[in-house]
Scaffold this motif. Sequence first.
Motif, PDB file in Angstrom:
ATOM      1  N   PRO A   2      -6.046 -15.457 -15.024  1.00 52.78           N
ATOM      2  CA  PRO A   2      -5.248 -14.229 -14.922  1.00 52.78           C
ATOM      3  C   PRO A   2      -6.032 -12.960 -14.596  1.00 52.78           C
ATOM      4  CG  PRO A   2      -4.604 -15.497 -16.851  1.00 52.78           C
ATOM      5  CD  PRO A   2      -5.825 -16.162 -16.292  1.00 52.78           C
ATOM      6  N   GLU A   3      -7.243 -12.842 -15.122  1.00 48.36           N
ATOM      7  CA  GLU A   3      -7.978 -11.585 -14.989  1.00 48.36           C
ATOM      8  C   GLU A   3      -8.907 -11.507 -13.779  1.00 48.36           C
ATOM      9  OE1 GLU A   3     -10.722 -14.398 -16.813  1.00 48.36           O
ATOM     10  OE2 GLU A   3      -8.618 -13.977 -17.151  1.00 48.36           O
ATOM     11  N   LYS A   4      -9.093 -12.612 -13.030  1.00 46.41           N
ATOM     12  CA  LYS A   4     -10.091 -12.647 -11.964  1.00 46.41           C
ATOM     13  C   LYS A   4      -9.501 -13.080 -10.626  1.00 46.41           C
ATOM     14  CE  LYS A   4     -14.480 -12.156 -12.604  1.00 46.41           C
ATOM     15  NZ  LYS A   4     -15.115 -10.866 -12.326  1.00 46.41           N
ATOM     16  N   PRO A   5      -8.944 -12.155  -9.850  1.00 46.01           N
ATOM     17  CA  PRO A   5      -8.481 -12.546  -8.517  1.00 46.01           C
ATOM     18  C   PRO A   5      -9.665 -12.746  -7.571  1.00 46.01           C
ATOM     19  CG  PRO A   5      -8.243 -10.194  -8.795  1.00 46.01           C
ATOM     20  CD  PRO A   5      -8.696 -10.746 -10.127  1.00 46.01           C
ATOM     21  N   ILE A   6      -9.470 -13.590  -6.589  1.00 42.17           N
ATOM     22  CA  ILE A   6     -10.412 -13.695  -5.483  1.00 42.17           C
ATOM     23  C   ILE A   6      -9.790 -12.877  -4.368  1.00 42.17           C
ATOM     24  CG2 ILE A   6     -11.468 -15.220  -3.778  1.00 42.17           C
ATOM     25  CD1 ILE A   6     -11.550 -17.376  -5.946  1.00 42.17           C
ATOM     26  N   MET A   7     -10.522 -11.857  -3.932  1.00 44.62           N
ATOM     27  CA  MET A   7      -9.992 -10.924  -2.947  1.00 44.62           C
ATOM     28  C   MET A   7     -10.808 -11.016  -1.667  1.00 44.62           C
ATOM     29  SD  MET A   7      -8.893  -7.830  -5.418  1.00 44.62           S
ATOM     30  CE  MET A   7      -7.672  -7.274  -4.244  1.00 44.62           C
ATOM     31  N   ARG A   8     -10.135 -10.864  -0.556  1.00 42.78           N
ATOM     32  CA  ARG A   8     -10.792 -11.081   0.740  1.00 42.78           C
ATOM     33  C   ARG A   8     -10.418  -9.980   1.734  1.00 42.78           C
ATOM     34  NH1 ARG A   8     -10.081 -16.903   3.207  1.00 42.78           N
ATOM     35  NH2 ARG A   8     -11.443 -17.380   1.453  1.00 42.78           N
TER      36      ARG A   8
END
Length: 154
Positions: free
Chosen positions: A142-148
Amino acid sequence: MYWRIGAAYRKRPASENRNEFQALVREGPAPGLLAFAGELAVGWCQVTPRDALSWIDKTWRLKRADDVPVWAISCFYVRKGWRRKGVTRALIDGAVEKAKAAGAPAIEAYPLDGTVSPSSTSTGYASTFLRAGFREVARWSPEKPIMRYELRGK
């Protein structure tokens, strides 16, 4: 060094980590960027091909979203007194340019989602990356998106 060598980072003397990191810098290419205010270094960002950071793949929260050979922004340090003054954003912008110049198809980051966890972080906040044009591509916790940020065609 943590994302390069894992838990061994915390088990060995700081001098050994520092010496190994200095060797990485000497060998090149530079594993990151520095932000300066005049002659004072006020921030650091590690940006390198994700494949150079083998420990990221051993962390279930950060497993790959797909097989794109991305570059990764894996950590930040902003000097006390310089936080909340745009240093992180300047480093993100510089990291995007560095990855683009190297021919990377995309650059990823692994920030904390401050709406889910109020914790502090050395990986930046998702809201900063959203404002910089990144989008979420995966979220294994929940707390760690992978963003690109896609670089091809830009």
